[in-house]
Design a protein around this motif. Structure first.
Motif, PDB file in Angstrom:
ATOM      1  N   ALA A  53       0.874  -1.182   0.000  1.00  0.00           N
ATOM      2  CA  ALA A  53       0.000   0.000   0.000  1.00  0.00           C
ATOM      3  C   ALA A  53       0.902   1.220   0.000  1.00  0.00           C
ATOM      4  O   ALA A  53       2.131   1.108  -0.033  1.00  0.00           O
ATOM      5  N   GLU A  56      -1.634   5.260   3.104  1.00  0.00           N
ATOM      6  CA  GLU A  56      -2.851   4.928   3.851  1.00  0.00           C
ATOM      7  C   GLU A  56      -2.605   3.794   4.854  1.00  0.00           C
ATOM      8  O   GLU A  56      -3.376   3.622   5.796  1.00  0.00           O
ATOM      9  N   ASP A  57      -1.558   3.017   4.662  1.00  0.00           N
ATOM     10  CA  ASP A  57      -1.214   1.948   5.601  1.00  0.00           C
ATOM     11  C   ASP A  57       0.298   1.863   5.693  1.00  0.00           C
ATOM     12  O   ASP A  57       0.942   1.213   4.856  1.00  0.00           O
ATOM     13  N   ASN A  59       2.370   0.186   7.471  1.00  0.00           N
ATOM     14  CA  ASN A  59       2.960  -1.150   7.551  1.00  0.00           C
ATOM     15  C   ASN A  59       3.082  -1.790   6.175  1.00  0.00           C
ATOM     16  O   ASN A  59       4.083  -2.452   5.868  1.00  0.00           O
ATOM     17  N   LEU A  60       2.056  -1.609   5.356  1.00  0.00           N
ATOM     18  CA  LEU A  60       2.104  -2.164   4.012  1.00  0.00           C
ATOM     19  C   LEU A  60       2.974  -1.318   3.091  1.00  0.00           C
ATOM     20  O   LEU A  60       3.556  -1.839   2.133  1.00  0.00           O
ATOM     21  N   GLN A  61       3.056  -0.022   3.374  1.00  0.00           N
ATOM     22  CA  GLN A  61       3.954   0.821   2.590  1.00  0.00           C
ATOM     23  C   GLN A  61       5.401   0.386   2.796  1.00  0.00           C
ATOM     24  O   GLN A  61       6.207   0.397   1.865  1.00  0.00           O
ATOM     25  N   LYS A 124       4.239   5.920  11.419  1.00  0.00           N
ATOM     26  CA  LYS A 124       3.928   4.750  12.244  1.00  0.00           C
ATOM     27  C   LYS A 124       3.048   5.146  13.422  1.00  0.00           C
ATOM     28  O   LYS A 124       3.315   6.117  14.124  1.00  0.00           O
TER      29      LYS A 124
END
Length: 260
Positions: A53, A56-57, A59-61, A124
């Motif tokens: 991602a 917007e996210d 952790n996924l970025q 974060k």
């Protein structure tokens, strides 16, 4: 009095049958390892880290960071190093163009990968993570800096010597030839550092995410370990291919002799 120019064309020196066989096997192995490293890091992020991602996210970025860094520093930069060995059937100008294109593809991967990890740290939740405190981040800065010192001057010199200095190509030939070993040394050093930085980053990530189960060898840990071993193997194979003179695209020295 007239001026006569004699161009001495460079001829490629053929490898022996045994050397050619060894070269083919090593090149095939290098390709398997380079493609395998990208496949493993993508599979790890998709299967065990939740995919990708953007902001917007966070952790996924972050997952974009390992994928893009492996793609830029290992896959594209590794292929750039192999260009002068693999593209033996092409003329020198074509080889230089392919070598440059690989580096051009590596640069945006590295840039976006850096943006992704800084965004992850800064965004974060609930508490941002400090930047540039770990050994991995310090090694990463050195690697990026060396890559910039290697690639940017090469682009500048290539631009001026092959566009503006064509009229005095002979006069600049010795200067360009003197830069080749420097550029090559920076390349292999940067590749070594890139692999080392990837290994520290992978270790750091698994200790943050699966520290409690890592010692029991979970599937994710095995995938990460396999990725690390693949990167080391790629470093060894590419180093052998690029360092052995028998695999070099050897050419007889040529030049332009002028008679008045």
């Amino acid at each position: 009095m007239g001026r006569f120019h004699r161009e001495v064309h460079e001829e490629q020196v053929e490898m022996s049958g045994g050397s050619r066989c060894c070269f083919s096997l090593l090149t095939l192995l290098a390709e398997v390892l380079l493609f395998g490293s990208v496949a493993l890091v993508v599979a790890w992020c998709l299967k065990y880290r939740g995919g990708f991602a953007w902001t917007e996210d966070p952790n996924l970025q972050f997952n974009l960071h390992p994928v893009l860094m492996v793609s830029g520093f290992i896959f594209f930069a590794g292929h750039a190093m192999l260009t002068y060995r693999q593209w033996r059937c092409c003329n020198h100008s074509t080889i230089k163009l392919v070598h440059t294109l690989y580096h051009i593809m590596a640069i945006p991967c590295i840039a976006v990968g850096l943006i992704a990890v800084f965004d992850f740290h800064n965004n974060k939740k609930p508490t941002p993570i400090p930047n540039l405190y770990s050994l991995h981040s310090w090694m990463g800065l050195v690697t990026v800096g060396l890559y910039g010192l290697q690639v940017l001057p090469a682009f500048i010199v290539g631009f001026f010597s092959f566009l503006f200095l064509l009229c005095c190509d002979t006069a600049t030939a010795s200067f360009r030839a003197a830069l080749v070993p420097v550029h090559s040394s920076f390349g292999i050093t940067t590749f070594f550092l890139a692999v080392a930085t990837c290994l520290t980053g992978l270790t750091e990530k698994v200790l943050f995410t699966i520290r409690d189960t890592y010692s029991s060898m979970p599937d994710e840990g095995l995938v990460v370990n396999a990725l690390g071993c693949t990167l080391v193997a790629a470093l060894v194979v590419i180093s052998v291919i690029t360092s052995q003179n028998v695999f070099r695209q050897s050419r007889a020295h040529g030049g332009i002799a002028t008679e008045l």
